[in-house]
Design a protein around this motif. Structure first.
Motif, PDB file in Angstrom:
ATOM      1  N   PHE A   1      -8.213   6.226   1.152  1.00 12.10           N
ATOM      2  CA  PHE A   1      -6.967   6.610   0.410  1.00 12.10           C
ATOM      3  C   PHE A   1      -6.845   5.856  -0.726  1.00 12.10           C
TER       4      PHE A   1
ATOM      5  N   LEU B   1      -5.993   5.718  -5.587  1.00 19.58           N
ATOM      6  CA  LEU B   1      -5.517   6.447  -6.686  1.00 19.58           C
ATOM      7  C   LEU B   1      -6.524   7.402  -7.049  1.00 19.58           C
TER       8      LEU B   1
ATOM      9  N   GLN C   1      -6.520  11.195  -3.402  1.00 15.22           N
ATOM     10  CA  GLN C   1      -5.193  11.597  -3.045  1.00 15.22           C
ATOM     11  C   GLN C   1      -5.025  12.737  -2.024  1.00 15.22           C
TER      12      GLN C   1
ATOM     13  N   ILE D   1      -2.501  13.316   1.186  1.00 12.67           N
ATOM     14  CA  ILE D   1      -1.105  13.538   0.953  1.00 12.67           C
ATOM     15  C   ILE D   1      -0.490  14.820   1.385  1.00 12.67           C
TER      16      ILE D   1
ATOM     17  N   TRP E   1       1.369   1.686  -4.967  1.00 10.03           N
ATOM     18  CA  TRP E   1       1.108   3.311  -4.923  1.00 10.03           C
ATOM     19  C   TRP E   1       0.888   3.707  -3.444  1.00 10.03           C
ATOM     20  N   ILE E   2       0.109   2.939  -2.960  1.00  6.25           N
ATOM     21  CA  ILE E   2      -0.352   3.493  -1.469  1.00  6.25           C
ATOM     22  C   ILE E   2       0.862   3.162  -0.646  1.00  6.25           C
TER      23      ILE E   2
ATOM     24  N   GLN F   1       3.791   5.523   0.049  1.00  4.23           N
ATOM     25  CA  GLN F   1       3.538   6.583   0.729  1.00  4.23           C
ATOM     26  C   GLN F   1       4.101   6.530   2.081  1.00  4.23           C
TER      27      GLN F   1
ATOM     28  N   MET G   1      -0.627  11.305  -9.992  1.00  2.00           N
ATOM     29  CA  MET G   1      -1.076  12.597  -9.395  1.00  2.00           C
ATOM     30  C   MET G   1      -1.676  13.655 -10.226  1.00  2.00           C
TER      31      MET G   1
ATOM     32  N   TYR H   1      -5.049  12.408 -11.213  1.00  3.13           N
ATOM     33  CA  TYR H   1      -6.182  12.727 -10.313  1.00  3.13           C
ATOM     34  C   TYR H   1      -6.493  13.975 -10.195  1.00  3.13           C
TER      35      TYR H   1
END
Length: 325
Positions: A173, A175, A178, A181, A269-270, A273, A310, A313
């Motif tokens: 997991f 960038l 993704q 999610i 960023w991770i 979540q 997002m 990606y």
């Protein structure tokens, strides 16, 4: 270091964990002294989640952790299912699983494994599910306290979640990967299963320090597996062709918030979540771990940037990823 709860295990784990693949020398030679220095740095930084496997360096990673004296308060997770006793990952039996766990216990110098994870085993074995029952039995026998699964794809993670006694899912997991999610993370949250995010920097692409001219030693998987010649292609550079991944990383640098490096952005960023319990980062030097740990204390990213990442990606990166997602 901030901490989170690893699902229904109830364990409190550091937001930034330590991946220990490199302690087996699989990214190039690593001396006993450097290995010890990395583990000592982890202790000083309150990095309390260490992830290893029986096959890292043929057991060397586990042995080095076992030889390190100051492990109080550290959750050590290991993995099984890819060792030579499983004969090319084709023949799984209860006795072989038991023997594999016993070997890890001996090398780590402990009585019971805190967390044993299936190590990216074949999807047909996950579909069959009998191996889950064996792990339940060995947990009841006192060999492990909890078990989970390290997986390569969202589908594999969902199969492991069928077992009520699965307590953690370790998954690729970052960038550049993704998809978890949308399906895997919500399912894990409903089941109170912890999420362990691995390859957060996409084998170094998201460190921001690589270029198309970057070379790797012959023993580094980023050399011999960059196109999936040795094992699942997604384990190296998250499945991206190397030059493509470098170019994508360079594009992301234009969006960095003030004072943030690309690695900072990738880790923060991770951590933004909510399903993620811990992020395991592999390092070859103690100072790298210190830099990674700093992400735990950074402010969350702005919603507009998260949305932009997002979109990037989905539109640019995902079509280039090789192997199942």
């Amino acid at each position: 270091m901030n901490s989170r709860t690893l699902g229904k295990t109830g364990y409190s784990v550091s937001e930034i964990g330590l991946g220990c693949w490199q302690l087996g020398g699989d990214f190039g030679p690593l001396s006993d002294q450097t290995a010890s220095d990395i583990l000592r740095a982890a202790r000083s930084l309150d990095v309390s989640f260490w992830d290893t496997a029986d096959v890292y360096g043929g057991g060397q990673s586990e042995e080095r952790i076992g030889a390190f004296k100051d492990k109080s308060g550290v959750l050590i997770a290991t993995k099984l299912g890819r060792g030579p006793q499983f004969e090319g990952m084709t023949r799984y039996t209860r006795d072989k699983v038991k023997d594999s766990l016993a070997g890890s216990i001996q090398r780590l110098g402990i009585d019971t494994l805190d967390l044993a994870q299936l190590h990216c085993i074949p999807i047909d074995v996950l579909r069959d599910g009998e191996i889950f029952t064996w792990l339940d039995d060995l947990r009841d026998a006192g060999m492990v306290r909890h078990w989970g699964a390290s997986v390569q794809t969202v589908e594999e993670g969902m199969l492991a979640l069928r077992a009520d006694t699965c307590t953690a899912i370790q998954t690729i997991f970052n960038l550049f990967r993704q998809d978890a999610i949308d399906t895997l993370f919500p399912a894990a949250q409903r089941a109170n299963v912890g999420i362990i995010a691995r390859l957060p920097l996409a084998s170094g692409l998201l460190s921001g320090r690589m270029s198309a001219a970057t070379a790797f030693t012959s023993g580094d998987h980023r050399n011999y597996n960059r196109d999936g010649a040795a094992f699942y292609v997604g384990e190296t550079f998250s499945g991206l062709p190397f030059d493509t991944g470098v170019a994508f990383a360079d594009q992301l640098k234009h969006w960095l918030p003030t004072g943030m490096s690309l690695a900072d952005l990738a880790l923060r960023w991770i951590l933004d979540q909510p399903a993620v319990s811990t992020v395991i980062t592999g390092v070859s030097r103690p100072d790298q771990l210190k830099a990674n740990a700093a992400a735990s204390r950074m402010e969350p990213l702005e919603a507009a940037l998260i949305e932009k990442l997002m979109d990037f990606y989905l539109e640019k990166v995902r079509p280039q990823v090789r192997g199942g997602i």
